[in-house]
Design a protein around this motif. Structure first.
Motif, PDB file in Angstrom:
ATOM      1  N   ALA A  86       0.844  -1.187   0.000  1.00 35.67           N
ATOM      2  CA  ALA A  86       0.000   0.000   0.000  1.00 35.67           C
ATOM      3  C   ALA A  86       0.881   1.239   0.000  1.00 35.67           C
ATOM      4  CB  ALA A  86      -0.903  -0.018   1.215  1.00 35.67           C
ATOM      5  N   THR A  87       0.503   2.241  -0.777  1.00 38.96           N
ATOM      6  CA  THR A  87       1.281   3.479  -0.810  1.00 38.96           C
ATOM      7  C   THR A  87       0.645   4.538   0.085  1.00 38.96           C
ATOM      8  OG1 THR A  87       0.087   3.987  -2.821  1.00 38.96           O
ATOM      9  CG2 THR A  87       2.324   3.194  -3.077  1.00 38.96           C
ATOM     10  N   ASP A  88      -0.593   4.307   0.483  1.00 34.27           N
ATOM     11  CA  ASP A  88      -1.321   5.277   1.296  1.00 34.27           C
ATOM     12  C   ASP A  88      -2.180   4.566   2.324  1.00 34.27           C
ATOM     13  OD1 ASP A  88      -1.006   7.978   0.939  1.00 34.27           O
ATOM     14  OD2 ASP A  88      -1.937   7.901  -1.061  1.00 34.27           O
ATOM     15  N   LEU A  89      -2.356   5.215   3.461  1.00 30.60           N
ATOM     16  CA  LEU A  89      -3.310   4.704   4.441  1.00 30.60           C
ATOM     17  C   LEU A  89      -4.639   5.374   4.116  1.00 30.60           C
ATOM     18  CD1 LEU A  89      -3.815   3.120   7.073  1.00 30.60           C
ATOM     19  CD2 LEU A  89      -3.168   5.176   8.320  1.00 30.60           C
ATOM     20  N   THR A  90      -5.603   4.577   3.661  1.00 29.62           N
ATOM     21  CA  THR A  90      -6.848   5.198   3.205  1.00 29.62           C
ATOM     22  C   THR A  90      -7.962   5.005   4.242  1.00 29.62           C
ATOM     23  OG1 THR A  90      -7.594   3.163   2.161  1.00 29.62           O
ATOM     24  CG2 THR A  90      -6.266   4.641   0.808  1.00 29.62           C
ATOM     25  N   ALA A  91      -9.011   5.790   4.072  1.00 31.62           N
ATOM     26  CA  ALA A  91     -10.173   5.709   4.960  1.00 31.62           C
ATOM     27  C   ALA A  91     -10.777   4.302   4.902  1.00 31.62           C
ATOM     28  CB  ALA A  91     -11.209   6.749   4.557  1.00 31.62           C
ATOM     29  N   GLU A  92     -10.795   3.732   3.698  1.00 30.83           N
ATOM     30  CA  GLU A  92     -11.351   2.380   3.534  1.00 30.83           C
ATOM     31  C   GLU A  92     -10.567   1.370   4.349  1.00 30.83           C
ATOM     32  OE1 GLU A  92     -10.659   4.116   0.327  1.00 30.83           O
ATOM     33  OE2 GLU A  92     -12.590   4.998   0.871  1.00 30.83           O
ATOM     34  N   MET A  93      -9.241   1.523   4.309  1.00 33.99           N
ATOM     35  CA  MET A  93      -8.394   0.568   5.050  1.00 33.99           C
ATOM     36  C   MET A  93      -8.672   0.657   6.544  1.00 33.99           C
ATOM     37  SD  MET A  93      -4.906   1.267   2.990  1.00 33.99           S
ATOM     38  CE  MET A  93      -3.769   0.112   3.708  1.00 33.99           C
ATOM     39  N   LEU A  94      -8.883   1.876   7.020  1.00 34.19           N
ATOM     40  CA  LEU A  94      -9.175   2.057   8.446  1.00 34.19           C
ATOM     41  C   LEU A  94     -10.519   1.420   8.790  1.00 34.19           C
ATOM     42  CD1 LEU A  94      -7.987   5.742   8.894  1.00 34.19           C
ATOM     43  CD2 LEU A  94      -6.894   3.689   9.809  1.00 34.19           C
ATOM     44  N   HIS A  95     -11.458   1.621   7.901  1.00 37.39           N
ATOM     45  CA  HIS A  95     -12.810   1.110   8.074  1.00 37.39           C
ATOM     46  C   HIS A  95     -12.856  -0.399   8.121  1.00 37.39           C
ATOM     47  CE1 HIS A  95     -16.862   2.824   7.994  1.00 37.39           C
ATOM     48  NE2 HIS A  95     -16.185   3.948   8.064  1.00 37.39           N
ATOM     49  N   SER A  96     -12.211  -0.990   7.123  1.00 40.45           N
ATOM     50  CA  SER A  96     -12.305  -2.446   6.984  1.00 40.45           C
ATOM     51  C   SER A  96     -11.321  -3.173   7.895  1.00 40.45           C
ATOM     52  CB  SER A  96     -12.043  -2.835   5.533  1.00 40.45           C
ATOM     53  OG  SER A  96     -10.699  -2.533   5.239  1.00 40.45           O
ATOM     54  N   GLY A  97     -10.381  -2.430   8.454  1.00 36.71           N
ATOM     55  CA  GLY A  97      -9.364  -3.084   9.284  1.00 36.71           C
ATOM     56  C   GLY A  97      -8.221  -3.648   8.448  1.00 36.71           C
ATOM     57  N   ALA A  98      -8.266  -3.395   7.139  1.00 37.19           N
ATOM     58  CA  ALA A  98      -7.221  -3.929   6.250  1.00 37.19           C
ATOM     59  C   ALA A  98      -5.848  -3.370   6.611  1.00 37.19           C
ATOM     60  CB  ALA A  98      -7.563  -3.589   4.797  1.00 37.19           C
ATOM     61  N   TRP A  99      -5.819  -2.212   7.273  1.00 38.04           N
ATOM     62  CA  TRP A  99      -4.533  -1.598   7.620  1.00 38.04           C
ATOM     63  C   TRP A  99      -3.694  -2.482   8.521  1.00 38.04           C
ATOM     64  CZ3 TRP A  99      -3.419  -0.704  12.757  1.00 38.04           C
ATOM     65  CH2 TRP A  99      -4.506  -0.744  13.645  1.00 38.04           C
ATOM     66  N   PHE A 145       8.839   4.974   1.952  1.00 35.23           N
ATOM     67  CA  PHE A 145       9.139   6.186   1.192  1.00 35.23           C
ATOM     68  C   PHE A 145      10.566   6.110   0.685  1.00 35.23           C
ATOM     69  CE2 PHE A 145       5.799   8.167   3.906  1.00 35.23           C
ATOM     70  CZ  PHE A 145       4.962   8.533   2.858  1.00 35.23           C
ATOM     71  N   ASN A 146      10.733   6.524  -0.536  1.00 31.48           N
ATOM     72  CA  ASN A 146      12.089   6.595  -1.064  1.00 31.48           C
ATOM     73  C   ASN A 146      12.512   8.067  -1.094  1.00 31.48           C
ATOM     74  OD1 ASN A 146      14.445   6.549  -2.404  1.00 31.48           O
ATOM     75  ND2 ASN A 146      13.654   5.706  -4.315  1.00 31.48           N
ATOM     76  N   PHE A 147      13.213   8.459  -0.044  1.00 35.07           N
ATOM     77  CA  PHE A 147      13.595   9.868   0.037  1.00 35.07           C
ATOM     78  C   PHE A 147      14.753  10.212  -0.888  1.00 35.07           C
ATOM     79  CE2 PHE A 147      11.537   9.037   4.168  1.00 35.07           C
ATOM     80  CZ  PHE A 147      10.507   9.961   4.053  1.00 35.07           C
ATOM     81  N   ASP A 148      15.355   9.187  -1.478  1.00 31.25           N
ATOM     82  CA  ASP A 148      16.470   9.450  -2.395  1.00 31.25           C
ATOM     83  C   ASP A 148      15.995   9.642  -3.825  1.00 31.25           C
ATOM     84  OD1 ASP A 148      18.206   9.180  -0.320  1.00 31.25           O
ATOM     85  OD2 ASP A 148      18.393   7.006  -0.596  1.00 31.25           O
ATOM     86  N   SER A 149      14.728   9.342  -4.032  1.00 27.04           N
ATOM     87  CA  SER A 149      14.219   9.424  -5.392  1.00 27.04           C
ATOM     88  C   SER A 149      14.343  10.852  -5.910  1.00 27.04           C
ATOM     89  CB  SER A 149      12.762   8.989  -5.394  1.00 27.04           C
ATOM     90  OG  SER A 149      12.132   9.469  -6.538  1.00 27.04           O
ATOM     91  N   LEU A 150      14.781  10.946  -7.157  1.00 30.29           N
ATOM     92  CA  LEU A 150      15.036  12.276  -7.712  1.00 30.29           C
ATOM     93  C   LEU A 150      13.766  12.984  -8.177  1.00 30.29           C
ATOM     94  CD1 LEU A 150      18.307  11.740  -9.724  1.00 30.29           C
ATOM     95  CD2 LEU A 150      18.000  12.983  -7.591  1.00 30.29           C
TER      96      LEU A 150
END
Ligand code: PHE
Length: 500
Positions: free
Chosen positions: A183-196, A204-209
């Motif tokens: 997952a790239t984001d924590l979404t409302a759906e994930m919180l709702h369904s417990g999928a998180w 995160f890739n902080f080195d990405s240009l």
């Protein structure tokens, strides 16, 4: 990147624990794809891998030739007949060209042949062409079991190598054959369904240009123009409409009290239009312009020369934006009095010899200030303030002549690097012959100045040739990479003498 490939790698690891060599294990997948999959699996700690670099040898053109036709030494040997007479060196040379020398040398070293006077004769009856056999091995396997052979063949420039990358893979601490989409984001759906709770989050890739947005770029001149515009806006100026490059001689010259006999009007300085040659009509107040030119007025005796309507109707490429200032002042005069400050920055055209610092067109930065108490002193004061905003503080003014201003002043500034006074532009108080004819009532004075946009831009961009700034000689990469233009301290003239 294919999820399939990642799964394939994981399954293989599950079965065999390790993949010794990805190139051997996954023959139909590109190295890049394998590396991509491994990198992604490594981040999830499902695998760990090591890079294996193998050198693969292949035949050069000469190697290929000797594989197909036998080594040069074998070819030469075959050309030498058995017996004591042999074959003449010249004949071999004629037959084999450059190969003859190489082949003979090797043949001598191998003790297959020897010299006998001007001839070559055989020492042995039969030979084994080992070079060709070695070339065949390299050709078939990409290498040779005897590293000495590789060295020799490489030395003879018969073979060359490329590096092949491959990877050895083993299970990582987070190994599993299950591939969850990260997952790239924590979404409302994930919180709702417990999928998180069981979700795997992509790190995160902080080195990405980041991707290059590839947007458009302002030309350096336009960046400089924008800086000047901001200075004008800051000081309460209104921009004049400068969208017509073609003007009548009337607005470009006559309304400015430039005599019709003035040298600048002649072909050497002005581009006259051929088609159409003249404007349909002149502004209604042209008789007043004629009057002031021929007979004077407002304290002036005029030029005392005939003034021709036809001359004033000629169409020209404007030689200065002061033509537009004249139009604007005329317009201003039609309304109840109100002080005004106008500016423009646009192209003007002059039929001049082109050199490193001059083109037939350039951009003029022009300002006019109309006010009841405007004086030369206030103009000098204003110019000091205006150039100060660009980091230019050391100004000097030199009296000059303009047909439309009196007094007129050239503006100079001290250029520290060049150790000389450089001309920035021209300025002055517009003459009553011009202002009153345009309809401005007595008591309203107008000051004006013009400077080139190119000069400060060239200094700022470190260009010594104007053709690098205008026209087809412009380096497009400069347009893309040139930083934001700031008329600041470092810009140039007089900057080092700025107050601390
Ligand atoms: N028109 C002048 C030039 O081309 C500049 C200028 C403008 C001078 C206004 C005086 C007043 O150089």
């Amino acid at each position: 990147m294919s999820e399939d490939l990642k799964l394939t790698i994981l399954k293989r690891l599950d079965a065999d624990s390790v993949v010794e060599d990805t190139t051997a294990a996954f023959t139909d997948v590109s190295v890049e794809a394998v590396l991509g999959a491994l990198k992604s699996l490594e981040i999830q700690e499902k695998v760990a891998y090591k890079t294996l670099a193998t050198e693969v040898w292949s035949l050069e053109a000469e190697g290929r030739d000797q594989l197909d036709n036998g080594s040069y030494e074998a070819q030469i040997f075959a050309a030498v007949p058995p017996g004591d007479v042999g074959i003449s060196i010249d004949e071999l040379k004629a037959k084999f060209g450059a190969k003859a020398n190489l082949g003979q040398g090797k043949g001598f070293a191998n003790k297959w042949i020897r010299k006998n006077g001007g001839n070559i004769v055989r020492i042995v009856d039969r030979i084994v062409d080992q070079t060709r056999a070695d070339l065949e091995t390299v050709h078939k396997t990409g290498t040779h079991p005897d590293s000495g052979v590789i060295k020799t063949l490489k030395g003879r420039k018969l073979i060359s190598s490329t590096k092949l990358l491959s990877y050895a893979v083993r299970k990582g601490p987070g190994f599993s054959t299950e591939l969850k989409k990260q997952a790239t984001d924590l979404t409302a759906e994930m919180l709702h369904s417990g999928a998180w709770k069981s979700a795997e989050f992509k790190e995160f890739n902080f080195d990405s240009l980041g991707a290059n947005p590839g947007n458009g770029h302002l030309h350096p001149l336009m960046k400089a123009r924008e800086e000047f515009r901001q200075i004008f806006f800051e000081t309460g100026f209104v921009e004049m409409p400068t969208n017509s490059f073609v003007e009548t001689a009337f607005w470009n010259f006559d309304a400015l009290f430039v005599p019709q006999q003035h040298a600048a009007r002649q072909l050497q300085d002005t581009f006259f239009l051929k088609d159409p040659e003249v404007a349909g009509s002149l502004p209604a107040f042209w008789p007043e312009v004629k009057e002031v030119h021929e007979r004077g007025g407002y304290g002036s005796i005029g030029y005392r020369c005939p003034w021709s309507e036809a001359e004033a109707s000629k169409l020209v490429l404007r030689t200065h934006t002061t033509a537009i200032s004249a139009r604007m002042l005329h317009k201003l005069a039609q309304e109840p009095y109100c002080p005004a400050k106008y500016f423009s920055i646009d192209r003007v055209f002059r039929n001049e010899a082109v050199d490193n610092t001059h083109l037939a067109e350039f951009h003029q930065v022009e300002g006019v200030i109309a006010d009841k108490n405007m004086s030369l002193g206030s103009l000098i004061d204003f110019l000091g303030m205006f150039f100060e905003k660009m980091g230019i503080t050391n100004l000097r003014f030199k009296p000059t002549y303009n047909p439309y201003t009196e007094p007129s002043m050239e503006i100079f500034s001290w250029h520290e690097e060049r150790k000389k006074w450089m001309e920035l532009g021209n300025s002055g108080m517009f003459r009553p012959e011009m202002l009153r004819t345009l309809g401005l009532e007595e008591g309203i004075q107008v000051a004006g100045f013009g400077v080139s946009l190119e000069r400060p831009t060239m200094i700022k961009c470190g260009l010594d040739n104007i053709r690098k700034l205008m026209g087809h000689g412009v380096d497009l990469s400069m347009v893309e990479t040139d930083p934001v233009f700031r008329l600041d301290k470092e810009m140039g003239s007089g900057s080092s003498q700025r107050a601390k």
